[in-house]
Design an enzyme around this catalytic site. Sequence first.
Site, PDB file in Angstrom:
ATOM      1  N   GLU A 107       5.712 -24.294  13.120  1.00 15.05           N
ATOM      2  CA  GLU A 107       4.623 -23.344  13.369  1.00 15.05           C
ATOM      3  C   GLU A 107       3.264 -24.018  13.277  1.00 15.05           C
ATOM      4  O   GLU A 107       2.312 -23.608  13.943  1.00 15.05           O
ATOM      5  CB  GLU A 107       4.706 -22.191  12.363  1.00 15.05           C
ATOM      6  CG  GLU A 107       3.666 -21.120  12.575  1.00 15.05           C
ATOM      7  CD  GLU A 107       3.808 -19.955  11.603  1.00 15.05           C
ATOM      8  OE1 GLU A 107       3.343 -18.852  11.933  1.00 15.05           O
ATOM      9  OE2 GLU A 107       4.395 -20.153  10.525  1.00 15.05           O
ATOM     10  N   SER A 111       0.009 -17.124   2.169  1.00 16.54           N
ATOM     11  CA  SER A 111      -1.284 -16.805   1.571  1.00 16.54           C
ATOM     12  C   SER A 111      -1.898 -18.026   0.899  1.00 16.54           C
ATOM     13  O   SER A 111      -1.206 -19.000   0.564  1.00 16.54           O
ATOM     14  CB  SER A 111      -1.127 -15.679   0.550  1.00 16.54           C
ATOM     15  OG  SER A 111      -0.430 -16.144  -0.589  1.00 16.54           O
ATOM     16  N   TYR A 134      10.813 -12.173   9.061  1.00 23.00           N
ATOM     17  CA  TYR A 134      10.726 -12.820   7.755  1.00 23.00           C
ATOM     18  C   TYR A 134      10.231 -11.849   6.685  1.00 23.00           C
ATOM     19  O   TYR A 134      10.948 -11.479   5.764  1.00 23.00           O
ATOM     20  CB  TYR A 134       9.774 -14.019   7.815  1.00 23.00           C
ATOM     21  CG  TYR A 134      10.384 -15.325   8.269  1.00 23.00           C
ATOM     22  CD1 TYR A 134      11.608 -15.373   8.921  1.00 23.00           C
ATOM     23  CD2 TYR A 134       9.725 -16.529   8.051  1.00 23.00           C
ATOM     24  CE1 TYR A 134      12.156 -16.581   9.338  1.00 23.00           C
ATOM     25  CE2 TYR A 134      10.258 -17.737   8.457  1.00 23.00           C
ATOM     26  CZ  TYR A 134      11.467 -17.765   9.107  1.00 23.00           C
ATOM     27  OH  TYR A 134      12.003 -18.954   9.508  1.00 23.00           O
TER      28      TYR A 134
END
Length: 395
Positions: free
Chosen positions: A249, A375, A133
Amino acid sequence: MDLTDSSEDKAFRTEVRTWLNDHLVGDFAALKGLGGSGKDLEAHDERLAWDRHLAEHRWTCIGWPTEYGGRGLSLMQQVIFHEEYARANAPARVNHFGEELIGPTLIHFGTPEQKDRFLPGMRSVETLWCQGYSEPNAGSDLANIATKARLEGDEWVVDGQKVWTSLAQFADWIFVLARTEPGSKRHQGLSFLLMPLDQDGIEIRGIEQLTGGAEFNEVFFTGARTAADLVVGEPGQGWGVAMGLLGFERGVSTLGQQVGFQRELAGLVEAARANGTFDDPIVRDRLARATVELEVIRLNALRTLAQNNAEAQSAGSASIAKLLWATWHRTLGEIAMLVRGTEALAAGPSPSSYDLDEWQRLFLFTRADTIYGGSDEVQRNILSERVLGLPRETR
């Protein structure tokens, strides 16, 4: 939601606990506590053998539907397995990208041929995967993908670079997000490709970190090739597949992560008692606050998992969960340095060595917790723009 185990769940918890107690013995007993974030290179081959032992006894892919080789266990039973696995201090798994990410993605988005070809190797842990990614200019801003792929006959030809690719040096395959429509921008024109790593057109270079490890890598594609039918979903529609994978995930395995955090916190409390810093009211207050916050994170994770996917996504639950645990874990590293005091300022045992203890490694690696996997800044933008409806950030 009811957080108590039913009689069936209690029996399953006993089954998991007993099996782990009976099998984490001999050579496998030496693997307890090894691996995990910042320690992924520890005893990799031995942990791979343990993962394959789990597969032989049908303890991999337990949440997958039975028609794809899974056990089709309930959500609560999956939570129980991951909790008991963490409580047993069992070694970190090496097949996360296959079992938890690309496997569920193929089950949801893949063709019958792709499922037949790849799912058995993931379940048996015979085939290892990594994730393509992030790029030098497309880390947190994933839509800024520059890696390109073009269709030549019956193959995709890929050129570009990925970075921070965890455990690529051990993987057999990589799933790659690449731009397949010339001139397209942002989320448009991306495709989700499956590529074999063992070929001349791919070079893998390790990235050594402050912790001394090198589980992250740069991956360079120069005329790398993969079959035309190894695109997941429709060509040009890869963004939706990529976002679907990120949803998987943050699934059930995060509950095991919380138990691991509990073990780290307990170890830090013990260290504070041993060196006397526990008597410092500031240290004691920060440890108490961390204890309460971790229980809040656990309950929030359980609530999120109890929601259906659409409801969870619309409420921004995945972003909230990532913000909570990443910030908490980074703070735990800071508390560890407070507990250790001046002893934490130097690596030992000699001035010429760079041997980190567990708390120094925790502090250094957790600085990245609020960056990888999305983030903090990106998570806050998602919540502000998509949940609260605030104006979009100026680009």
